[in-house]
Scaffold this motif. Structure first.
Motif, PDB file in Angstrom:
ATOM      1  N   UNK A  81      29.224  44.083  41.383  1.00 55.72           N
ATOM      2  CA  UNK A  81      29.929  42.850  41.722  1.00 55.72           C
ATOM      3  C   UNK A  81      30.132  42.642  43.219  1.00 55.72           C
ATOM      4  N   UNK A  82      29.652  43.551  44.058  1.00 57.83           N
ATOM      5  CA  UNK A  82      29.782  43.398  45.510  1.00 57.83           C
ATOM      6  C   UNK A  82      28.641  42.513  46.011  1.00 57.83           C
ATOM      7  N   UNK A  83      28.936  41.234  46.207  1.00 57.92           N
ATOM      8  CA  UNK A  83      27.898  40.268  46.575  1.00 57.92           C
ATOM      9  C   UNK A  83      27.236  40.580  47.916  1.00 57.92           C
ATOM     10  N   UNK A  84      27.883  41.395  48.738  1.00 55.94           N
ATOM     11  CA  UNK A  84      27.287  41.783  50.026  1.00 55.94           C
ATOM     12  C   UNK A  84      26.284  42.922  49.864  1.00 55.94           C
ATOM     13  N   UNK A  85      26.326  43.575  48.710  1.00 58.67           N
ATOM     14  CA  UNK A  85      25.478  44.757  48.532  1.00 58.67           C
ATOM     15  C   UNK A  85      25.035  44.885  47.069  1.00 58.67           C
ATOM     16  N   UNK A  86      24.473  43.809  46.509  1.00 61.17           N
ATOM     17  CA  UNK A  86      24.008  43.846  45.128  1.00 61.17           C
ATOM     18  C   UNK A  86      22.888  44.865  44.947  1.00 61.17           C
ATOM     19  N   UNK A  87      22.932  45.605  43.844  1.00 57.92           N
ATOM     20  CA  UNK A  87      21.831  46.506  43.494  1.00 57.92           C
ATOM     21  C   UNK A  87      20.664  45.692  42.927  1.00 57.92           C
ATOM     22  N   UNK A  88      20.988  44.680  42.117  1.00 61.87           N
ATOM     23  CA  UNK A  88      19.969  43.800  41.517  1.00 61.87           C
ATOM     24  C   UNK A  88      20.088  42.419  42.136  1.00 61.87           C
ATOM     25  N   UNK A  89      18.963  41.815  42.484  1.00 61.09           N
ATOM     26  CA  UNK A  89      18.968  40.462  43.043  1.00 61.09           C
ATOM     27  C   UNK A  89      19.293  39.454  41.931  1.00 61.09           C
ATOM     28  N   UNK A  90      19.660  38.259  42.333  1.00 57.85           N
ATOM     29  CA  UNK A  90      19.913  37.198  41.351  1.00 57.85           C
ATOM     30  C   UNK A  90      18.664  36.927  40.517  1.00 57.85           C
ATOM     31  N   UNK A  91      17.494  36.962  41.160  1.00 63.40           N
ATOM     32  CA  UNK A  91      16.244  36.736  40.425  1.00 63.40           C
ATOM     33  C   UNK A  91      16.028  37.800  39.350  1.00 63.40           C
ATOM     34  N   UNK A  92      16.353  39.046  39.676  1.00 67.21           N
ATOM     35  CA  UNK A  92      16.198  40.127  38.690  1.00 67.21           C
ATOM     36  C   UNK A  92      17.159  39.953  37.517  1.00 67.21           C
ATOM     37  N   UNK A  93      18.402  39.596  37.820  1.00 67.21           N
ATOM     38  CA  UNK A  93      19.397  39.397  36.758  1.00 67.21           C
ATOM     39  C   UNK A  93      19.001  38.199  35.888  1.00 67.21           C
ATOM     40  N   UNK A  94      18.626  37.096  36.534  1.00 65.24           N
ATOM     41  CA  UNK A  94      18.207  35.913  35.772  1.00 65.24           C
ATOM     42  C   UNK A  94      16.961  36.195  34.949  1.00 65.24           C
ATOM     43  N   UNK A  95      16.023  36.973  35.509  1.00 66.57           N
ATOM     44  CA  UNK A  95      14.807  37.328  34.772  1.00 66.57           C
ATOM     45  C   UNK A  95      15.114  38.137  33.519  1.00 66.57           C
ATOM     46  N   UNK A  96      16.043  39.084  33.636  1.00 73.56           N
ATOM     47  CA  UNK A  96      16.433  39.896  32.475  1.00 73.56           C
ATOM     48  C   UNK A  96      17.122  39.036  31.425  1.00 73.56           C
ATOM     49  N   UNK A  97      17.982  38.133  31.869  1.00 71.34           N
ATOM     50  CA  UNK A  97      18.672  37.239  30.936  1.00 71.34           C
ATOM     51  C   UNK A  97      17.665  36.340  30.231  1.00 71.34           C
ATOM     52  N   UNK A  98      16.723  35.771  30.982  1.00 73.13           N
ATOM     53  CA  UNK A  98      15.708  34.895  30.392  1.00 73.13           C
ATOM     54  C   UNK A  98      14.871  35.640  29.353  1.00 73.13           C
ATOM     55  N   UNK A  99      14.521  36.879  29.660  1.00 66.43           N
ATOM     56  CA  UNK A  99      13.757  37.691  28.708  1.00 66.43           C
ATOM     57  C   UNK A  99      14.532  37.866  27.402  1.00 66.43           C
ATOM     58  N   UNK A 100      15.809  38.168  27.526  1.00 71.02           N
ATOM     59  CA  UNK A 100      16.634  38.404  26.337  1.00 71.02           C
ATOM     60  C   UNK A 100      16.858  37.107  25.554  1.00 71.02           C
ATOM     61  N   UNK A 101      17.044  35.993  26.252  1.00 73.58           N
ATOM     62  CA  UNK A 101      17.212  34.709  25.566  1.00 73.58           C
ATOM     63  C   UNK A 101      15.954  34.387  24.752  1.00 73.58           C
ATOM     64  N   UNK A 102      14.774  34.671  25.313  1.00 74.43           N
ATOM     65  CA  UNK A 102      13.526  34.447  24.583  1.00 74.43           C
ATOM     66  C   UNK A 102      13.452  35.340  23.351  1.00 74.43           C
ATOM     67  N   UNK A 103      13.779  36.613  23.514  1.00 73.24           N
ATOM     68  CA  UNK A 103      13.750  37.540  22.373  1.00 73.24           C
ATOM     69  C   UNK A 103      14.774  37.133  21.314  1.00 73.24           C
ATOM     70  N   UNK A 104      15.959  36.755  21.755  1.00 69.40           N
ATOM     71  CA  UNK A 104      16.990  36.298  20.829  1.00 69.40           C
ATOM     72  C   UNK A 104      16.511  35.057  20.066  1.00 69.40           C
ATOM     73  N   UNK A 105      15.852  34.143  20.778  1.00 68.04           N
ATOM     74  CA  UNK A 105      15.347  32.916  20.160  1.00 68.04           C
ATOM     75  C   UNK A 105      14.332  33.208  19.062  1.00 68.04           C
TER      76      UNK A 105
END
Length: 196
Positions: free
Chosen positions: A17-41
């Motif tokens: 949650x430290x926006x100054x030092x994220x381990x995962x980029x927003x693109x990586x987090x969104x990509x993982x979420x998109x993958x799961x939404x597709x699988x869930x669908x």
């Protein structure tokens, strides 16, 4: 929960949650979420029904308006017969072809649609939001364990092992929940044809 809230929830579980030092980029987090939404669908799609006009003398049906299409379940044409007259059809490369030629009247298409999760809204039921979180965090943790292999870090080899074990446990729970959803909302296809 919209996409912004989902990303925050995923980062909270990952303790990232430290926006100054994220381990995962927003693109990586969104990509993982998109993958799961597709699988869930694919396990719990949205059931849709649309009336679409046929073209006189043509067997092709214009289904370009069906956004997020996963699968065509049935095509009723003509509409209103008893029992229902369901067309034999072929769906190929985004095109839908009926057995019978159209006459300009509507056909009734029943189809399965992919869920959406955007910054504005979502189609995912509240009771299934945890499934998305489990899958996304599991995939992100596993990607972190793969990335840290053979790399020097403060946690050393234990960082990789911890991510892998935690991610694997999340993905096992995610898989169980997906299977449970499939069992409760499974679409059972039926075909009815009138004898000629």
């Amino acid at each position: 929960m919209n996409l912004t809230e989902m990303k925050a929830r995923v980062r909270e579980d990952l303790q990232d949650m430290d926006s100054e030092n994220y381990r995962w980029t927003d693109d990586e987090v969104e990509g993982a979420i998109e993958r799961v939404v597709t699988e869930y669908s694919l396990h719990a799609p949205i059931e849709q029904q649309n009336d679409i006009a046929t073209t006189e003398g043509d067997t092709e049906l214009d289904i370009s308006s069906l956004t997020g299409l996963l699968e065509i379940e049935s095509v009723e044409f003509p509409i209103g017969q008893s029992p229902k007259y369901l067309q034999r059809f072929e769906y190929w490369a985004g095109n839908l072809y009926l057995q019978d030629e159209g006459d300009g009247e509507d056909s009734r298409v029943r189809w399965l649609k992919k869920h959406a999760l955007t910054a504005e809204a979502t189609t995912i039921p509240i009771e299934h939001e945890e499934i998305i979180v489990l899958g996304a965090t599991g995939y992100l943790a596993m990607s972190a364990s793969a990335y840290t292999v053979d790399r020097a870090s403060i946690a050393g080899r234990y960082g990789t092992t911890s991510y892998r074990a935690w991610g694997k446990e999340r993905l096992i729970r995610y898989d169980r929940k997906l299977k449970a959803v499939t069992g409760t909302s499974k679409v059972i296809p039926h075909q009815l044809y009138t004898e000629e």
